[in-house]
Structures are given as structure tokens and as C-alpha cells.
Design a protein around this motif. Structure first.
Motif, mmCIF file in Angstrom:
data_model
loop_
_atom_site.group_PDB
_atom_site.id
_atom_site.type_symbol
_atom_site.label_atom_id
_atom_site.label_comp_id
_atom_site.label_asym_id
_atom_site.label_seq_id
_atom_site.Cartn_x
_atom_site.Cartn_y
_atom_site.Cartn_z
ATOM 1 N N THR A 1 0.826 -1.210 0.000
ATOM 2 C CA THR A 1 0.000 0.000 0.000
ATOM 3 C C THR A 1 0.862 1.262 0.000
ATOM 4 N N LYS B 1 -6.743 1.672 -7.838
ATOM 5 C CA LYS B 1 -7.323 1.186 -6.588
ATOM 6 C C LYS B 1 -6.231 0.546 -5.750
ATOM 7 N N ASN C 1 -5.529 -1.653 -2.617
ATOM 8 C CA ASN C 1 -6.215 -2.608 -1.744
ATOM 9 C C ASN C 1 -5.701 -2.464 -0.324
ATOM 10 N N SER D 1 -6.891 -4.372 2.099
ATOM 11 C CA SER D 1 -7.039 -5.692 2.712
ATOM 12 C C SER D 1 -5.664 -6.321 2.937
ATOM 13 N N LYS E 1 -4.460 -9.743 -2.467
ATOM 14 C CA LYS E 1 -4.700 -8.293 -2.564
ATOM 15 C C LYS E 1 -3.394 -7.522 -2.358
ATOM 16 N N ASN F 1 -1.241 -5.088 -5.071
ATOM 17 C CA ASN F 1 -0.638 -3.774 -4.810
ATOM 18 C C ASN F 1 0.808 -3.735 -5.284
#
Length: 190
Positions: free
Chosen positions: A60, A76, A78, A80, A85, A89
Motif C-alpha cells: 500500500t 485502486k 487494496n 485488505s 490483494k 498492490n
């Protein structure tokens, strides 16, 4: 994650130790400080492997970094903590890094970060991204040495012909040469 794998032994453990020995805490710390400066997020900038891994493992922060450098590049992010996920990223970051000019040989595989296989390659990728940012017009500070610029030289036909008449010493000289050739060391006995 890294703890889902069996511990390595034998040749695999030796190879992993060799990969880990290339990791530089100083370069990792420089990367972490650079990311902290650009993202204005608060995290530890210690260059230790454990800290470096914890800061970037879910991807992230990497996605937010490239979104600041090139707004809207990762659509987007993520949040999570599910494995696929997080790996999405990391892949999104790598795609943007390549589009910003980071050479393929200076990027890393997703598992290098997610499974903590080769954190040195992640450091190399961030250093390369930092050079590209400082070389481009992204309005952000970069890290590492300045990237070299092209230095194209155009010679006239006259200059090229003048160079053909010069004997370069790069080819060696005739000192020590005889008609039988140059002999070094012991001769070949038949």
C-alpha cells in the motif's frame, strides 16, 4: 508471507544467505527516508531487514508513493491484508515503476518482497525509481546519483579521415618483436 514457508536448508539456505548478504542497511534507510519525505507518512526509517519488510510488505505504501509521483497511476489501492490483494498492490507498483522508466533488470519479482526472498532487489528498484524521479519533471526530490545524460558527438568527414591516419597504441607496439614473433614464457616443446 515469509512464515508460511518451510525453513531452508542445504544449498537453498546457502543461496539465501548469499542473497541476504548483499542487502545494504544504509541504502535501505536512504530509501525509507525518501519514501517518508514524499508520502509525509510516519514510520520507522531504520534500514534493518525486518523494519524494511514491515514497512513495504503489503504494497500500500508503494502504491501511495507512485500515486504522489504520478497522480492517478494506481487506480485502486487494496487495504485488505489478504495475500492476493497485497500482491496486487505490489504488482501495480511494479507496473507504474516500469512505465516511469525503471529498467526491467532493476525491478523485482512480487515474491521477492511478499515472501521476503530478496529485499535487496526491492532496494535496487526504489533507488532506480528515485533516480528516474530526480531526472524527470515530477516535482519530487530524488535519491541516489544523478542519471547520466546522452553526450552525442558529431564528427565531420574531415575529422573522421584524420583519425584513420593515426596509429593507436591501443594495438600495442613493436618493442620486443622479432621475425619469429613475440615469445612469452617457456617455449612449447614437441
Amino acid at each position: 508471507m515469509a512464515n508460511n514457508r518451510a525453513t531452508k536448508s542445504g544449498f537453498a539456505a546457502e543461496a539465501q544467505r548469499k542473497i541476504n548478504s548483499k542487502y545494504s542497511e544504509e541504502l535501505a534507510q536512504e530509501c525509507l527516508e525518501w519514501v517518508k519525505q514524499i508520502t509525509n507518512e510516519d514510520f520507522s526509517t531504520s534500514g534493518e531487514m525486518d523494519n524494511f519488510y514491515e514497512v513495504f510488505k503489503n504494497g500500500t505504501r508503494l502504491c501511495r508513493l507512485v500515486n504522489i509521483i504520478k497522480p492517478g497511476s494506481v487506480k485502486k489501492i487494496n487495504e485488505s491484508q489478504m495475500a492476493f490483494k497485497c500482491m496486487e498492490n505490489i504488482n501495480a507498483f511494479l507496473d507504474v515503476a516500469r512505465s516511469l522508466g525503471v529498467p526491467a533488470q532493476e525491478t523485482f519479482q512480487t515474491v521477492d518482497l511478499w515472501e521476503r526472498q530478496n529485499l535487496n532487489s526491492v532496494v535496487i528498484c526504489l533507488q532506480s525509481l528515485g533516480r528516474k524521479v530526480s531526472a524527470g519533471n515530477f516535482g519530487q526530490p530524488g535519491i541516489g546519483p544523478k542519471e547520466a545524460e546522452k553526450n552525442v558527438r558529431n564528427f565531420t568527414e574531415e575529422q573522421l579521415k584524420a583519425g584513420q591516419g593515426v596509429i593507436s597504441l591501443q594495438y600495442g607496439s613493436n618493442k620486443g618483436a622479432t621475425q619469429s614473433g613475440i615469445n612469452f614464457g617457456n617455449t612449447r616443446h614437441m
